[in-house]
Design a protein around this motif. Structure first.
Motif, PDB file in Angstrom:
ATOM      1  N   LEU A 152       1.222  -0.935   0.613  1.00 20.00           N
ATOM      2  CA  LEU A 152       0.234  -0.115  -0.417  1.00 20.00           C
ATOM      3  C   LEU A 152       0.872   1.556   0.023  1.00 20.00           C
ATOM      4  O   LEU A 152       1.069   2.384  -0.665  1.00 20.00           O
ATOM      5  N   TRP A 153       1.943   1.225   0.954  1.00 18.34           N
ATOM      6  CA  TRP A 153       2.900   2.418   1.012  1.00 18.34           C
ATOM      7  C   TRP A 153       3.291   2.534  -0.197  1.00 18.34           C
ATOM      8  O   TRP A 153       4.024   3.475  -0.711  1.00 18.34           O
TER       9      TRP A 153
ATOM     10  N   ALA B  74       9.592   0.170   5.919  1.00 20.19           N
ATOM     11  CA  ALA B  74       9.835  -0.549   7.153  1.00 20.19           C
ATOM     12  C   ALA B  74       8.575  -1.873   7.528  1.00 20.19           C
ATOM     13  O   ALA B  74       9.462  -2.406   7.924  1.00 20.19           O
ATOM     14  N   CYS B  75       7.845  -1.690   6.527  1.00 25.12           N
ATOM     15  CA  CYS B  75       7.015  -2.833   6.572  1.00 25.12           C
ATOM     16  C   CYS B  75       7.234  -4.466   6.274  1.00 25.12           C
ATOM     17  O   CYS B  75       7.226  -5.128   6.110  1.00 25.12           O
TER      18      CYS B  75
ATOM     19  N   GLY C 164       2.493   2.095  -3.270  1.00 23.81           N
ATOM     20  CA  GLY C 164       1.996   2.364  -4.743  1.00 23.81           C
ATOM     21  C   GLY C 164       1.330   3.547  -4.930  1.00 23.81           C
ATOM     22  O   GLY C 164       1.059   4.118  -5.243  1.00 23.81           O
ATOM     23  N   GLN C 165       1.828   4.430  -3.206  1.00 26.31           N
ATOM     24  CA  GLN C 165       1.538   6.143  -2.853  1.00 26.31           C
ATOM     25  C   GLN C 165       2.832   6.416  -2.442  1.00 26.31           C
ATOM     26  O   GLN C 165       2.594   8.025  -2.420  1.00 26.31           O
ATOM     27  N   GLY C 166       3.819   5.415  -3.144  1.00 24.12           N
ATOM     28  CA  GLY C 166       5.725   6.463  -3.197  1.00 24.12           C
ATOM     29  C   GLY C 166       5.798   6.729  -1.989  1.00 24.12           C
ATOM     30  O   GLY C 166       6.656   7.494  -2.004  1.00 24.12           O
ATOM     31  N   MET C 167       5.393   6.069  -1.337  1.00 19.71           N
ATOM     32  CA  MET C 167       5.342   6.579   0.841  1.00 19.71           C
ATOM     33  C   MET C 167       7.070   5.258   0.806  1.00 19.71           C
ATOM     34  O   MET C 167       6.585   4.312   1.712  1.00 19.71           O
ATOM     35  N   LEU C 168       7.670   5.291  -0.301  1.00 20.68           N
ATOM     36  CA  LEU C 168       8.867   3.963   0.256  1.00 20.68           C
ATOM     37  C   LEU C 168       9.944   4.046   1.362  1.00 20.68           C
ATOM     38  O   LEU C 168      10.007   2.637   1.343  1.00 20.68           O
ATOM     39  N   ASP C 169      10.397   4.361   2.339  1.00 16.94           N
ATOM     40  CA  ASP C 169      10.011   4.253   3.930  1.00 16.94           C
ATOM     41  C   ASP C 169       9.258   3.798   4.221  1.00 16.94           C
ATOM     42  O   ASP C 169       9.749   2.695   4.931  1.00 16.94           O
ATOM     43  N   GLU C 170       8.217   4.168   4.576  1.00 19.16           N
ATOM     44  CA  GLU C 170       7.066   3.252   5.339  1.00 19.16           C
ATOM     45  C   GLU C 170       7.303   2.030   4.765  1.00 19.16           C
ATOM     46  O   GLU C 170       6.643   0.998   5.320  1.00 19.16           O
TER      47      GLU C 170
END
Length: 667
Positions: free
Chosen positions: A93-94, A105-106, A96-102
């Motif tokens: 999910l992260w 971590a997942c 796909g939203q471009g939130m690579l750091d998050e």
């Protein structure tokens, strides 16, 4: 569950796990509606069923409802924080939203809980690759294919990462393994073609592109890569046709469009109006739609205040462009010009660190989209923004299309045009672009530096100048170490005439292996020059490439497009260049450089004059010995290596552009 699956009478007695499996099977088969209905019914009777929450979250994400997906995943995580699958789903999910750091971590947490989770290994590797952590990504892909040897996509992604690291043979091997597993996947053949092209194995690369096209005729990317490979073989008309075919299949393919416009610098054709129309088409398709809602610039309009200059490039690294960015950045007047470098480098190196030291502000931007980069530049309040890439690979022209700075200018990549309405200026010099001769070919206003388009700083590890090879009595050796796509039929005919005129001479040509070498030999043979007088050499590491000049007495410049960096390297190594003046700016580089060196006698204006100058120079050993011993000093004393002078000229041009904007004038 009896009523849940009433429409499936043979499954009326399914357990929750069996119902979940049925729903998952329907989901994988593309029957999202049935799958969602079953998931919802499971949750009505078992609201805390973690795996069903995850599956329902995956459907929500698939439908574009990120908020719902996040709520479902977090609910599942609250119920069972030790479930690796939910951490992986959150990571996707992260991602796909471009939130690579998050996302990273997942995925890392998922792997802590289940180290053998192959999807998490490959997804984490892909995130790290996007973040530029290429070395860290490789062992993750390797572990994934070790756990699941038939995972063809992981083999291919490993190949892509190894390619970015310059580990070309390993990259090709990984792509070949993917093809062994899935020979019917066009994308794998296309990716192998890219690696083979970088290895200089052009005939093999061309075969891979054509196989990809056979498998997927409407796939535009192999046409683009075929155009690149054919260009490297100097097969200009075929290359242009491939780019055009790619654009027919996908008019929005920006890479194909840029490839076409870049190729036009070397294969312009006979009608400049056609080329100008291609430039306008690229602008209208890709750039113009982004310029509709540009907010006004509110920069302080004082004309003499210190200016903020921004440079954007993916080549702040061990790349030939660093030979030109180094002298400029190191010589800027930092009291009057505050320098920002927007470095789009994926794999930084020692050159990156050295260049960083010359900037007032260094922004690593490889993780930013074009829009995000434009916002960053606007927030930095850049006054003059300089594009160093134009239509070369890795360009950020769609950042410039958003007009994040009031004044925008292109320089260095090549002396051509972007074709963009949002690019205000292009830099040139009086030899490349005599006033009034070529201005109609460019979308930008041409600003001419007074001396030269280039200021050169040699490779730090460059070898010393050698003695003249011909002085040993072994005959004259001519050479051309330019990119082979500049080796036109015109150039070959002139070189064959030179060798025929200079008895006992030979020529060294930089060229990877392939059928294009036979074209060279056929042209020479038709002029009566035997193949044993032609030596081909492959691409070399930078210092080894410079040592090739130890074998060469005279460099023969290609035409109609001249050498640029290669000619400056030749002069630095004590080897004079004979050049034919062309009709476009890329074909007038020899004129510019030789004029700045004070060597007009090496400039030809006709092919016949080119052959005569080269032959006469070959017969004048005392002159060649004198040039061998003095060219390096001549370079150092010329505008071509006078960094303070060049930086001052650039700054004066920036100031002139700035004053024009402050007064409300148009470029």
């Amino acid at each position: 569950m009896n009523t849940i699956l009433a429409t499936q009478p043979t499954r009326a007695d399914l357990t929750v796990d069996e119902a979940l499996q049925f729903a998952n099977d329907r989901h994988q088969a593309g029957d999202v509606r049935t799958a969602a209905e079953v998931y919802q019914q499971i949750l009505r009777s078992h609201p805390d069923h973690v795996r069903t929450l995850i599956s329902m979250g995956l459907i929500a994400r698939q439908k574009g409802s990120s908020t719902t997906a996040l709520e479902l995943f977090r609910r599942a995580l609250d119920l069972n924080p030790q479930e690796s699958e939910v951490h992986d789903a959150l990571g996707e999910l992260w991602y796909g939203q471009g939130m690579l750091d998050e996302a990273i971590a997942c995925y890392r947490r998922a792997l802590e809980l289940n180290p053998q989770r192959v999807d998490s290994l490959t997804d984490l590797a892909s995130c790290l690759r996007l973040c530029g952590e290429l070395t860290a990504a490789v062992p993750l892909y390797q572990r994934a294919v070790q756990l699941q040897p038939d995972f063809s996509v992981a083999h291919s992604n490993l190949g892509e990462t190894l390619l970015l690291l310059g580990r070309l043979d390993e990259s090709a091997s990984s792509h070949r393994r993917a093809i062994q597993l899935r020979p019917d996947v066009a994308e794998f053949h296309n990716s192998l073609a890219v690696a083979l092209k970088e290895l200089g194995r052009l005939d093999e690369a061309i075969c891979c592109c054509r196989r990809a096209i056979e498998l997927k005729p409407n796939f535009s990317k192999p046409y683009t890569n075929l155009g690149l490979a054919l260009m490297d073989q100097a097969r200009g008309d075929e290359s242009i046709a491939c780019y055009r075919r790619a654009l027919q299949l996908d008019p929005t393919d920006r890479v194909a469009g840029s490839g076409l416009l870049f190729a036009r610098n070397y294969f312009p054709g006979n009608d400049p109006h056609v080329v100008r129309a291609e430039q306008r088409q690229w602008n209208d398709t890709h750039a113009a739609p982004l310029s509709q809602d540009i907010p006004p610039h509110t920069d302080d309009r004082r004309t003499e205040r210190p200016l903020r200059i921004g440079y954007v490039s993916p080549n702040f690294r061990g790349h030939c462009q660093s030979l030109f960015t180094t002298p400029l950045l190191s010589a800027h007047d930092h009291e009057q010009f505050e320098v920002y470098c927007y470095s789009d480098v994926v794999n930084p190196d020692a050159t990156t660190e050295r260049l960083r030291g010359y900037a007032d502000h260094w922004r690593p931007v490889h993780r930013l989209s074009d829009e995000q980069l434009a916002n960053t530049i606007r927030e930095d309040r850049i006054d003059v923004l300089v594009d160093l890439t134009m239509h070369m690979a890795g360009n950020r022209l769609l950042t410039f299309a958003r007009k994040p700075a009031p004044v925008q200018v292109c320089w260095l990549a090549y002396p051509g045009t972007t074709g963009m309405a949002a690019m205000d200026y292009r830099l040139s010099d009086p030899s490349l672009d005599p006033p009034g001769q070529h201005d109609q070919l460019y979308s930008e206003q041409t600003m001419r530096l007074p001396d030269t388009f280039w200021c050169y700083a040699p490779l730090e590890s460059s070898p010393p100048v050698s003695a003249l090879p011909a002085a040993s009595g072994c005959g004259i050796t001519f050479g051309c170490l330019n990119n082979f796509y500049k080796v036109s039929d015109l150039a070959l005919r002139m070189w064959a005439a030179v060798l025929k005129e200079v008895v006992g001479s030979r020529i060294v040509i930089l060229s990877g292996g392939g059928s294009h070498r036979q074209r060279v030999l056929r042209t020479f043979a038709s002029a009566g020059v035997h193949a044993d007088r032609v030596d081909f050499v492959p691409r070399q590491a930078p210092a080894d490439y410079l040592r090739l000049f130890h074998q060469i007495d005279i460099t023969l410049d290609p035409a109609p497009t001249n050498g640029h960096t290669t000619s400056l390297d030749s002069f630095w190594m004590g080897v004079p260049v004979v050049s034919l003046v062309g009709r476009t700016a890329p074909g007038r580089a020899g004129l510019s450089q030789l004029t700045n060196l004070g060597l007009p006698e090496l400039i030809a204006h006709t092919p016949e004059q080119y052959v005569r100058i080269a032959a006469e120079l070959a017969r004048d050993l005392p002159r060649l010995i004198e040039l061998r011993g003095t060219l390096r000093d001549r370079m150092q004393l010329s505008p071509l290596m006078d960094a303070p002078r060049f930086a001052g000229n650039m700054e004066a041009v920036y100031r002139q552009m700035w004053k024009r904007w402050c007064s409300g004038g148009q470029p």
